[in-house]
Design an enzyme around this catalytic site. Structure first.
Site, PDB file in Angstrom:
ATOM      1  N   SER A  47      38.989  23.845 -13.880  1.00  0.00           N
ATOM      2  CA  SER A  47      39.855  22.695 -14.107  1.00  0.00           C
ATOM      3  C   SER A  47      39.279  21.763 -15.169  1.00  0.00           C
ATOM      4  O   SER A  47      39.238  22.109 -16.335  1.00  0.00           O
ATOM      5  CB  SER A  47      40.153  21.978 -12.788  1.00  0.00           C
ATOM      6  OG  SER A  47      38.979  21.555 -12.151  1.00  0.00           O
ATOM      7  N   LYS A 106      54.568  -0.111  -4.051  1.00  0.00           N
ATOM      8  CA  LYS A 106      53.189  -0.557  -4.221  1.00  0.00           C
ATOM      9  C   LYS A 106      52.245   0.105  -3.225  1.00  0.00           C
ATOM     10  O   LYS A 106      51.079   0.373  -3.532  1.00  0.00           O
ATOM     11  CB  LYS A 106      53.119  -2.080  -4.062  1.00  0.00           C
ATOM     12  CG  LYS A 106      51.741  -2.682  -4.336  1.00  0.00           C
ATOM     13  CD  LYS A 106      51.351  -2.474  -5.789  1.00  0.00           C
ATOM     14  CE  LYS A 106      50.025  -3.140  -6.101  1.00  0.00           C
ATOM     15  NZ  LYS A 106      49.603  -2.923  -7.501  1.00  0.00           N
TER      16      LYS A 106
END
Length: 334
Positions: free
Chosen positions: A140, A193
């Site tokens: 990765s 949020k």
């Protein structure tokens, strides 16, 4: 009273033993230098080594730069600031003529991986080459950084690739909390949020938001693979399904250039690329430091996580993720 004194004495003895173990470990670690000097193969191993000609580049060196551990701001194996500062200083160092990167990493944060990649690409604007050697794992984010190399070598047992993105994980514990009588509430403004927090279910809108960010990071990753490995985007995307590749598979798919040893890569770089056989090789490694407080805090955190996991009937990794301040929203190349 006696029982309390006995318990306190046991705790004191444990602290002393842990402290002593830490001191011994620190002393042993200090014996391992973070910077060493060697030379590219000389003598019989180098057919074109000439001591007289070598005098012309006796002050020059290849930087053997070690990138190890999970790629993030800082941990025991990895330090972003140290790495960035080292790359920048090598770019302006006239004595430095190339970087040979040894990478052993399972991946890490998108931001830091991309920052290192860009710094290495900037280093190459000086005309100095970069060769990359993949150790046990270059997955990765580790493969992402590898893409900055002019040549990528790997050990025959290397695992590499794993091209894809994980954009955090969500644990919805609201039902469990209801069952055992725990109330958790986060006061927030803005309906998204508090998304991906463990005390609130994930909505379809929030999934779309996170998926769009994840997809953008993925497209950036695949574009870099395609550009640096000279592939078209669709071919690179086909290889970028998140799987690990063996060195042999990576070579067959064009993700690396050669399966060989570190020493042979250094020889190829010094003789063929630089035409400086026998040149000095200076190793740069992040110095591993851990103070006693960090060491003991880590042990205590691991103990409390295991205890909480056992009490709640959850995997220990879930509790560790929740306790990790950087976890939400942490996104990783994985």
């Amino acid at each position: 009273m006696k029982k309390s004194f006995k318990s306190g004495l046991i705790v004191l003895i444990l602290i002393i033993l842990i402290s002593a173990a830490f001191v011994v470990k620190t002393m042993l670690d200090s014996r391992n230098p973070t910077m060493t000097v060697t030379y590219a193969s000389r003598g019989n191993k180098v057919s074109n080594y000439n001591p007289e000609l070598a005098k012309n580049y006796k002050r020059n060196y290849i930087a053997a730069l070690y990138i190890e551990g999970t790629i993030q701001e800082a941990n025991q194996d990895y330090d972003q600031k140290w790495l960035m500062d080292t790359i920048h200083s090598l770019k302006t160092d006239e004595k430095n003529v190339a970087i040979a990167i040894y990478i052993n990493s399972p991946g890490g944060a998108v931001y830091q991986a991309d920052e290192v990649y860009l710094a290495l690409m900037e280093y190459k604007t000086s005309g100095k080459p970069i060769y990359v050697y993949q150790g046990p794992m270059a997955a990765s984010g580790g493969y992402y950084i590898s893409c900055a190399g002019d040549e990528i070598y790997a050990n025959r047992n290397t695992l590499t690739g794993c091209i894809g993105v994980i954009f955090g994980s969500s644990y919805d514990l609201t039902e469990l909390f209801d069952n055992i009588g725990i109330k958790s509430e986060t006061i927030h403004s803005g309906k998204n949020k508090n998304m991906f927090n463990y005390n609130e279910p994930v909505t379809d809108e929030q999934r779309e938001i996170m998926q769009s960010i994840c997809d953008e990071c993925y497209e950036q990753f695949v574009s870099i693979v395609a550009k640096q490995r000279l592939m078209n985007y669709n071919d690179a995307a086909e290889l970028s399904d998140g799987r690990l590749y063996t060195a042999k598979q990576a070579l067959e798919n064009g993700l690396i250039d050669k399966i060989d040893s570190w020493d042979n890569m250094i020889r190829d770089l010094s003789e063929n690329e630089l035409e400086m056989p026998g040149i000095k090789v200076v190793s740069f490694k992040k110095e591993k430091k851990m103070n006693l407080v960090d060491y003991m805090t880590g042990l205590a955190k691991k103990y409390t996580s295991a205890k909480a996991a056992a009490n709640l009937g959850l995997p220990e990794s879930v509790i560790e993720d929740i306790n990790n301040k950087d976890y939400i929203p942490l996104y990783l190349y994985k």
